[in-house]
Design a protein around this motif. Structure first.
Motif, PDB file in Angstrom:
ATOM      1  N   ASN A  89       0.843  -1.192   0.000  1.00  0.00           N
ATOM      2  CA  ASN A  89       0.000   0.000   0.000  1.00  0.00           C
ATOM      3  C   ASN A  89       0.882   1.247   0.000  1.00  0.00           C
ATOM      4  OD1 ASN A  89      -2.474  -1.450   0.144  1.00  0.00           O
ATOM      5  ND2 ASN A  89      -2.119  -1.788   2.341  1.00  0.00           N
ATOM      6  N   LYS A  90       0.857   1.955  -1.104  1.00  0.00           N
ATOM      7  CA  LYS A  90       1.713   3.136  -1.273  1.00  0.00           C
ATOM      8  C   LYS A  90       0.887   4.375  -0.935  1.00  0.00           C
ATOM      9  CE  LYS A  90       3.940   0.585  -5.006  1.00  0.00           C
ATOM     10  NZ  LYS A  90       3.277  -0.662  -4.595  1.00  0.00           N
ATOM     11  N   VAL A  91       0.866   4.721   0.350  1.00  0.00           N
ATOM     12  CA  VAL A  91      -0.050   5.740   0.874  1.00  0.00           C
ATOM     13  C   VAL A  91       0.699   7.037   1.141  1.00  0.00           C
ATOM     14  CG1 VAL A  91      -1.644   6.305   2.749  1.00  0.00           C
ATOM     15  CG2 VAL A  91      -1.500   3.960   1.903  1.00  0.00           C
ATOM     16  N   ILE A  92       0.014   8.160   0.887  1.00  0.00           N
ATOM     17  CA  ILE A  92       0.520   9.479   1.271  1.00  0.00           C
ATOM     18  C   ILE A  92      -0.661  10.305   1.762  1.00  0.00           C
ATOM     19  CG2 ILE A  92       0.251  10.473  -1.055  1.00  0.00           C
ATOM     20  CD1 ILE A  92       2.847  12.083  -0.507  1.00  0.00           C
ATOM     21  N   SER A  93      -0.465  11.085   2.796  1.00  0.00           N
ATOM     22  CA  SER A  93      -1.547  11.896   3.337  1.00  0.00           C
ATOM     23  C   SER A  93      -1.904  13.022   2.366  1.00  0.00           C
ATOM     24  CB  SER A  93      -1.153  12.489   4.685  1.00  0.00           C
ATOM     25  OG  SER A  93      -0.118  13.446   4.523  1.00  0.00           O
ATOM     26  N   PHE A  94      -3.087  13.585   2.551  1.00  0.00           N
ATOM     27  CA  PHE A  94      -3.528  14.689   1.697  1.00  0.00           C
ATOM     28  C   PHE A  94      -2.548  15.864   1.794  1.00  0.00           C
ATOM     29  CE2 PHE A  94      -5.915  18.427   0.505  1.00  0.00           C
ATOM     30  CZ  PHE A  94      -6.749  17.992  -0.513  1.00  0.00           C
TER      31      PHE A  94
END
Length: 324
Positions: A89-94
């Motif tokens: 899961n390649k997640v980045i915050s807004f």
């Protein structure tokens, strides 16, 4: 500005570079090496310019600023991209996405305008050599660099505030490996016409003006070189321009392929390849080009290596004598 106001999306997820898991170890090693070379090469250029008195001139001052931009520019995209190769899961915050784009766009625009400033420096050096030091004073160089960064960060502020003030209430999957305006705008449930126009105008104006400045400067430079009677003088003039011209060519080829082309509804693998070249590979190429093409840089590196070798021999002799 409250970035989270009126939006349901709190995080974005990147699609990544590829779905082929067999390629991930190779890509991890490859891009890790590219990033390390970028950082070491550009910091090396900065150190050479700072420590060598012969390189204390406007040309190399601008080169050291270019290397500083490339260090920061590579660090905005590459570490996150490399780390994501190891994750499912390649997640980045807004907020993280907004900040990543802000610095990416600001540094990219700053490099764009700095390259045009460097072409002006070469124009003055070749077309007005007797007045070069009186025109390119330390104060003027500092002012030019200040303008470069001011324009770059102002331009990025407009793009970032326009894009990330929109509503994002649907899918949060960014079909890319970093936060860029085109794939982010596709996720918005607001009317994106205004932001698309703002982005198009900023990219077009911010690209065309520096590009035309470089073209016009080199037309005058070429005209001046062709009027030189000395073959040695012409060769020296060409050699002082070749490194900058190659760096500018690499930068604009990547920029044109990445942005100045008709938009498509699908972000293809070819788009990602062009983005990799522009955002990841270009910062590595600039120090390599100047190391290979610029004689003064090469001589300074050779001298530094010779001094290190001599110091190592003296240290070895001293340790041997102390041992006996």
């Amino acid at each position: 500005m409250d970035l989270m106001n009126g939006t349901q999306v709190t995080v974005f997820v990147f699609s990544g570079l590829t779905d082929d898991k067999k390629l991930l170890p190779f890509l991890f090693i490859l891009f890790s090496l590219i990033y390390i070379i970028s950082i070491v090469g550009n910091i090396g250029i900065i150190a050479l310019v700072y420590n060598s008195y012969k390189l204390h001139s406007p040309m190399y001052y601008f080169l050291s600023v270019l290397s500083l931009i490339d260090v920061l520019y590579a660090s905005v995209i590459s570490p996150k991209m490399i780390f994501d190769l190891l994750l499912v899961n390649k997640v980045i915050s807004f907020t993280g996405c907004a900040l990543q784009f802000f610095f990416y766009a600001a540094l990219g625009a700053s490099e764009d305008f700095l390259l045009s400033t460097m072409s002006y420096d070469r124009y003055v050096a070749i077309c007005h050599p007797l007045h070069y030091m009186s025109i390119m004073t330390k104060k003027k160089c500092l002012c030019l660099v200040s303008v470069v960064f001011s324009v770059g960060f102002l331009q990025s502020s407009v793009q970032t505030s326009c894009t990330f003030s929109l509503q994002f209430c649907g899918s949060n999957l960014i079909d890319h490996f970093y936060c860029d305006v085109p794939p982010v705008l596709k996720l918005s449930c607001s009317n994106t016409f205004y932001c698309n126009m703002v982005t198009l105008c900023i990219v077009a104006i911010g690209t065309v003006i520096p590009f035309l400045t470089i073209i016009f400067s080199y037309m005058l430079i070429l005209s001046s070189i062709l009027r030189m009677t000395s073959a040695k003088g012409r060769k020296k003039a060409f050699s002082t321009c070749s490194s900058h011209l190659m760096c500018a060519s690499v930068f604009y080829i990547g920029l044109f392929f990445n942005y100045l082309r008709p938009p498509s509804s699908v972000f293809s693998s070819q788009d990602k390849v062009s983005s990799i070249f522009y955002a990841v590979v270009t910062p590595m190429l600039n120090p390599l080009v100047y190391t290979l093409r610029n004689q003064e840089i090469r001589r300074t590196i050779e001298k530094a290596m010779h001094n290190l070798s001599a110091a190592d021999r003296i240290s070895s002799v001293f340790r041997h004598k102390m041992g006996t």
